[in-house]
Design an enzyme around this catalytic site. Structure first.
Site, PDB file in Angstrom:
ATOM      1  N   HIS A 208       0.172  -1.704   0.073  1.00  0.00           N
ATOM      2  CA  HIS A 208       0.068   0.024   0.033  1.00  0.00           C
ATOM      3  C   HIS A 208       1.204   1.580  -0.253  1.00  0.00           C
ATOM      4  CE1 HIS A 208      -3.549   2.689   1.685  1.00  0.00           C
ATOM      5  NE2 HIS A 208      -2.496   3.130   1.924  1.00  0.00           N
ATOM      6  N   ARG A 292      -8.754  13.906   2.869  1.00  0.00           N
ATOM      7  CA  ARG A 292      -8.743  15.169   4.056  1.00  0.00           C
ATOM      8  C   ARG A 292      -7.271  15.165   5.018  1.00  0.00           C
ATOM      9  NH1 ARG A 292      -8.121   9.903   6.656  1.00  0.00           N
ATOM     10  NH2 ARG A 292      -8.830   8.810   5.535  1.00  0.00           N
TER      11      ARG A 292
END
Lengths: 508, 178
Positions: A208, A292
């Site tokens: 990831h 965000r």
């Protein structure tokens, strides 16, 4: 126009982080809190603090009407949502705009566009970013079977409006599909109020990797390098680092350009994170974009020398970014770990209760973001993150050793934490070598280490000594005339009296 | 003259002798036999650090940090990741029969392992459940936790319904063994 006052619509370590950035910018801060958080550090550090209501999130940190009312009543120009809670809620961003309060984050349109995973994937495809083969959104569970025909197993069932690892189920074969979609839909509905799902092929042995970007209102979009977040437990990140061992300068440039293309296509402003999966062959696939501030932003701040929270507040107040991509230079290595109140030796059961004693680490290269204090009550109402410990070093191994040192100094008494588990991960040979992928914690079953062999004798000696002292105090009670006289004499001289601290200058 | 103590720690019975050597304390720790034979003595010192329950123990100049809380009888001591409830007793130096460790039995009562909200009840009164079968889903800290049957048997009482709040230790099920 710089802001004069900003409301922080969050709690815990991230609320403190934002209040600190506001102080650094000379902006007044307004905290909000639920009744169980009335003594919390974010309340005490703010310039003003307002009660939202009872502990459950719908009465408190998700109470949109009340938060906007407090912002207006207190005269705040803007609201910082932090992460979680209302941070990716387009409805909240819209209501802020309607009330004339700036939402510190991207526009309502960008949140809407990127918040829907299927739309975000289409957008990525349109700017030539590879995506994992997946299906359109669906609500009817029977549709899963026809849609799955075009994919190869294993398949992930995902919530279209999901995030934070919730609403995801993995399916290895067709016969598990019906059960998995039913559970995923239920979970998605409970967590996000929307049961829309999609299916996606699963890649194996992937890392990831995410790219941090920041964009101002003047068309500048700057990538700030990658973060490696492969150490995850049930899709929740546990350890994150910057940079990543496997990202070459060429791949970094390719991923950064892709992230910037996506942000530009979404007309993106403020900070955001574009998540990718990278295969061992260095092929990459777009996963999603988080609109965000991320929990793991400190690793980027450490290596890039920026203050992302300050910068996101500045760009929200319509200022131009003060730096360019060429001004940024990555230095050294940073590793962060998340300390949560879960017991790794009891199947990660959430641990709640009162923290009677907490001591956070410090020292060279260590940064701690925490909301802990002696006496804090850890409740079941909110997530279990207690603190983030980030270590910086000139290279990965030095950062790792500093992080180990810091975790050893970290003491939390009263609730169980995952600190021993984090220490074991950091010490495992594959982590040291950087051989990690998203299945790391599944393939490395870490069994509890035997406690220190000395532990029993140490505890026995301590207990025996306590008892021994108590007995000798009892014996000497009422007997030591000399001592009493001498302490009276000392009192008369104004000498230091135990526990009173009366004569010393106090400063709080 | 030394003072002797016995300390039960989980299944270990530890013997301890403490003596005062010209103002400095020393300890001999081990099995009862070890202590009676005065095998080896270590310098010891224990002092509170501030008022929060933190203590510093020195064993031959090696420092250890512990957290000690005084209970009505005995102490709760946190060392490393473990918590011990200990209640030392004075010892006259006679060999004791080791206290037998109680044989653990599985209670047919299922208690809530943590506080939370019951989000789903998967069984009904009278159902036969297998060991390990999921009985309820308990939501705590935004996570769904599966509460499983500790034994196989029939559900003879259910104390919760969906959406009820439970505290840690509350009884949620009674299972009668067949």
């Amino acid at each position: 126009m710089p802001f004069k006052k900003v409301l922080v619509a969050n709690r815990g370590e991230i609320a403190i982080r934002i209040i600190r950035a506001l102080k650094d910018l000379g902006i007044k801060s307004v905290a909000v809190y639920s009744d169980v958080d009335r003594l919390a550090r974010h309340v005490r550090y703010a310039d003003e603090a307002f009660l939202l209501g009872n502990a459950p999130v719908h009465d408190s940190y998700l109470n949109i009407e009340k938060i906007i009312k407090i912002a207006l009543d207190s005269g705040a120009d803007a609201i910082h949502p932090g992460y979680g809670f209302l941070s990716e809620n387009a409805n909240f961003a819209q209501k802020c705009a309607d009330a004339g309060v700036v939402f510190i984050g991207p526009s309502v349109d960008s949140i809407n566009l990127l918040g829907n995973k299927a739309n975000a994937r289409e957008l990525a495809k349109s700017v030539d970013i590879p995506v994992i083969s997946g299906t359109r959104d669906f609500v009817e569970l029977e549709d899963a079977f026809s849609l799955a025909e075009g994919l190869s197993y294993p398949i992930a069932v995902k919530a279209s409006f999901g995030g934070g690892g919730r609403g995801i189920r993995f399916v290895n074969s067709k016969d598990q599909l019906a059960a998995a979609t039913a559970i995923a839909q239920k979970e998605a509905f409970a967590a996000f109020g929307n049961g829309t799902l999609y299916l996606e092929s699963q890649l194996r042995n992937v890392r990831h990797i995410e790219i941090q970007i920041i964009a101002d209102n003047f068309g500048n979009i700057i990538p700030l390098g990658e973060r490696e977040c492969s150490i995850q437990r049930r899709n929740q990140k546990l350890i994150e680092e910057c940079p990543s061992l496997v990202i070459s300068p060429e791949l970094r440039r390719t991923l950064s350009r892709a992230a910037v293309r996506l942000a530009r296509a979404a007309n993106y402003q403020n900070i955001g994170t574009v998540e990718f999966l990278v295969t061992p062959e260095k092929n990459f696939f777009f996963l999603e974009m988080n609109t965000r501030l991320q929990v793991e932003h400190p690793v980027t701040e450490f290596t890039m020398g920026v203050d992302l929270v300050k910068d996101q507040i500045s760009v929200a107040s319509n200022e131009e970014l003060s730096y360019d991509e060429g001004d940024l230079l990555s230095r050294g290595w940073a590793i962060e770990c998340r300390v949560v109140s879960e017991d790794p030796f009891m199947n990660f059961k959430p641990s709640i209760g009162r923290v009677v004693f907490a001591r956070e680490p410090a020292g060279p290269g260590i940064r701690v973001e925490s909301a802990l204090y002696d006496g804090v009550e850890i409740t079941a109402y909110y997530d279990s993150l207690l603190a983030k410990v980030t270590a910086w070093g000139p290279d990965r191994e030095n950062a790792r050793l500093r992080l180990q040192r810091a975790l050893k100094e970290f003491k939390v008494v009263g609730v169980a934490t995952n600190i021993p588990y984090l220490q074991q991960i950091l010490d495992s040979p594959d982590f040291i070598l950087g051989n990690v992928d998203t299945s790391f914690l599944d393939s490395h079953k870490l069994t509890p280490l035997e406690p220190d062999g000395n532990a029993h004798s140490i505890v026995a000696i301590a207990a025996g000594l306590m008892k021994h002292e108590e007995r000798s105090q009892k014996r000497s009670k009422n007997s030591n005339e000399m001592n009493q006289r001498s302490s009276k004499w000392r009192d008369a001289q104004g000498a230091f009296k135990e526990r009173s601290m009366g004569r010393w200058i106090r400063n709080i | 003259m030394d003072k002797k103590y016995l300390i039960q720690l989980n299944e270990d019975l530890i013997a301890l002798a403490i003596r005062d050597e010209q103002g400095a304390l020393e300890a001999c720790v081990g099995t009862e036999i070890d202590v009676l034979e005065n095998k080896s003595w270590q310098k010891i010192k224990l002092e509170p650090v501030g008022l929060s329950g933190l203590y510093l123990l020195f064993l031959d100049n090696v420092p250890y940090e512990l957290h000690i809380e005084k209970l009505a009888s005995g102490y709760e001591i946190v060392f490393g990741r473990e918590t011990f409830k200990v209640d030392p007793i004075t010892w006259n130096g006679n060999l004791t029969d080791k206290p037998l460790k109680e044989v653990g039995t599985v209670e047919p009562i299922v208690r809530a392992p943590m506080s939370g909200i019951v989000s789903e009840v998967r069984v009904k009164l009278g159902d036969f459940v297998q060991l390990g079968q999921v009985l309820v889903i308990l939501e705590s800290m935004k996570m769904n936790n599966e509460i499983v049957a500790p034994i196989s048997g029939n559900i003879s009482d259910i104390k919760v319904i969906p959406d009820s709040r439970v505290d840690e230790g509350d009884i949620i099920f009674v299972i009668s063994e067949v």
